[in-house]
Design a protein around this motif. Sequence first.
Motif, PDB file in Angstrom:
ATOM      1  N   SER A 225       0.829  -1.212   0.000  1.00 14.10           N
ATOM      2  CA  SER A 225       0.000   0.000   0.000  1.00 14.10           C
ATOM      3  C   SER A 225       0.863   1.262   0.000  1.00 14.10           C
ATOM      4  N   SER A 226       0.324   2.332  -0.556  1.00 11.05           N
ATOM      5  CA  SER A 226       1.043   3.600  -0.595  1.00 11.05           C
ATOM      6  C   SER A 226       0.066   4.743  -0.856  1.00 11.05           C
ATOM      7  N   SER A 227       0.594   5.953  -0.875  1.00 11.14           N
ATOM      8  CA  SER A 227      -0.223   7.141  -1.120  1.00 11.14           C
ATOM      9  C   SER A 227       0.425   8.056  -2.136  1.00 11.14           C
ATOM     10  N   LEU A 228      -0.416   8.657  -2.963  1.00 12.88           N
ATOM     11  CA  LEU A 228       0.033   9.665  -3.924  1.00 12.88           C
ATOM     12  C   LEU A 228      -0.435  11.027  -3.418  1.00 12.88           C
TER      13      LEU A 228
ATOM     14  N   LYS B 237     -13.540   9.806  -0.250  1.00 11.73           N
ATOM     15  CA  LYS B 237     -14.318   8.942  -1.133  1.00 11.73           C
ATOM     16  C   LYS B 237     -13.504   7.702  -1.432  1.00 11.73           C
ATOM     17  N   GLU B 238     -14.225   6.586  -1.580  1.00 13.98           N
ATOM     18  CA  GLU B 238     -13.560   5.311  -1.813  1.00 13.98           C
ATOM     19  C   GLU B 238     -14.145   4.607  -3.028  1.00 13.98           C
TER      20      GLU B 238
ATOM     21  N   LEU C 153      -9.003   2.145  -3.924  1.00 10.76           N
ATOM     22  CA  LEU C 153      -8.608   3.546  -3.908  1.00 10.76           C
ATOM     23  C   LEU C 153      -9.439   4.347  -2.920  1.00 10.76           C
ATOM     24  N   LYS C 154      -8.753   5.255  -2.232  1.00 13.81           N
ATOM     25  CA  LYS C 154      -9.436   6.168  -1.311  1.00 13.81           C
ATOM     26  C   LYS C 154      -8.808   7.542  -1.460  1.00 13.81           C
TER      27      LYS C 154
ATOM     28  N   ILE D 175      -3.732   3.949  -2.056  1.00 13.07           N
ATOM     29  CA  ILE D 175      -3.943   2.701  -2.786  1.00 13.07           C
ATOM     30  C   ILE D 175      -3.624   1.556  -1.833  1.00 13.07           C
ATOM     31  N   THR D 176      -4.642   0.773  -1.542  1.00 10.76           N
ATOM     32  CA  THR D 176      -4.498  -0.328  -0.582  1.00 10.76           C
ATOM     33  C   THR D 176      -4.340  -1.646  -1.326  1.00 10.76           C
ATOM     34  N   ALA D 177      -3.314  -2.372  -0.969  1.00 16.64           N
ATOM     35  CA  ALA D 177      -3.042  -3.688  -1.556  1.00 16.64           C
ATOM     36  C   ALA D 177      -3.165  -3.650  -3.074  1.00 16.64           C
ATOM     37  N   PRO D 178      -2.360  -2.827  -3.744  1.00 14.81           N
ATOM     38  CA  PRO D 178      -2.507  -2.676  -5.191  1.00 14.81           C
ATOM     39  C   PRO D 178      -2.207  -3.956  -5.958  1.00 14.81           C
ATOM     40  N   LYS D 179      -2.821  -4.028  -7.139  1.00 16.83           N
ATOM     41  CA  LYS D 179      -2.613  -5.133  -8.059  1.00 16.83           C
ATOM     42  C   LYS D 179      -1.952  -4.602  -9.332  1.00 16.83           C
ATOM     43  N   PRO D 180      -1.344  -5.471 -10.125  1.00 16.22           N
ATOM     44  CA  PRO D 180      -0.690  -5.006 -11.365  1.00 16.22           C
ATOM     45  C   PRO D 180      -1.617  -4.197 -12.265  1.00 16.22           C
TER      46      PRO D 180
END
Lengths: 120, 110
Positions: free
Chosen positions: B18-21, B57-58, B62-63, B75-80
Amino acid sequence: GAVVSQHPSWVICKSGTSVKIECRSLDFQATTMFWYRQFPKQSLMLMATSNEGSKATYEQGVEKDKFLINHASLTLSTLTVTSAHPEDSSFYICSASIQSRRTQADTEAFFGQGTRLTVV
Amino acid sequence: EDQVTQSPEALRLQEGESSSLNCSYTVSGLRGLFWYRQDPGKGPEFLFTLYSAGEEKEKERLKATLTKKESFLHITAPKPEDSATYLCAVQAGGRRALTFGSGTRLQVQP
């Protein structure tokens, strides 16, 4: 959801010729549409605001005689690149948004698929 | 003049990481902050609109959150398949056109 359709998705033309790009709002009426240009790995830059039934408003530095915009109906705006040159090669994208009647703020802004113009 | 700055410019994550932009903005009279996803050679795909500080908003993984100076796209537990460029844009003052940031190119590796 609301959809904006842009056509063609790509076009190759010879220097000196003109190219027309269409932008349609498919399930909503858009009194205002926007035309953007995007260079590789760069963000979207506004070119002009298209107003239904009136003249378009161009951003500073955008030649209005070169990029002709017509917004003849509530669902169609066209961008014509006249006398195209290789430096006009770019990705052109149109946009239309839905405005809240209550707040006058745009609730959603949708974009077309984009048109890749290559001038040879 | 409205200014929108996105960071980082590029981000590479492992699947599930997970990460944040970030999207920071300087505008007069924010009316809305928009997040988009853009795949190569395609137009931006609408994700969210935020209007006021504190709003969230989710949508799936994505949140989006908003403060008076910036917005985050978590972005929580992102996928390719989340790999794309994420664009932030603002609508401010009496202007309906959006002002865009330069985007964050996200790559999620399996």
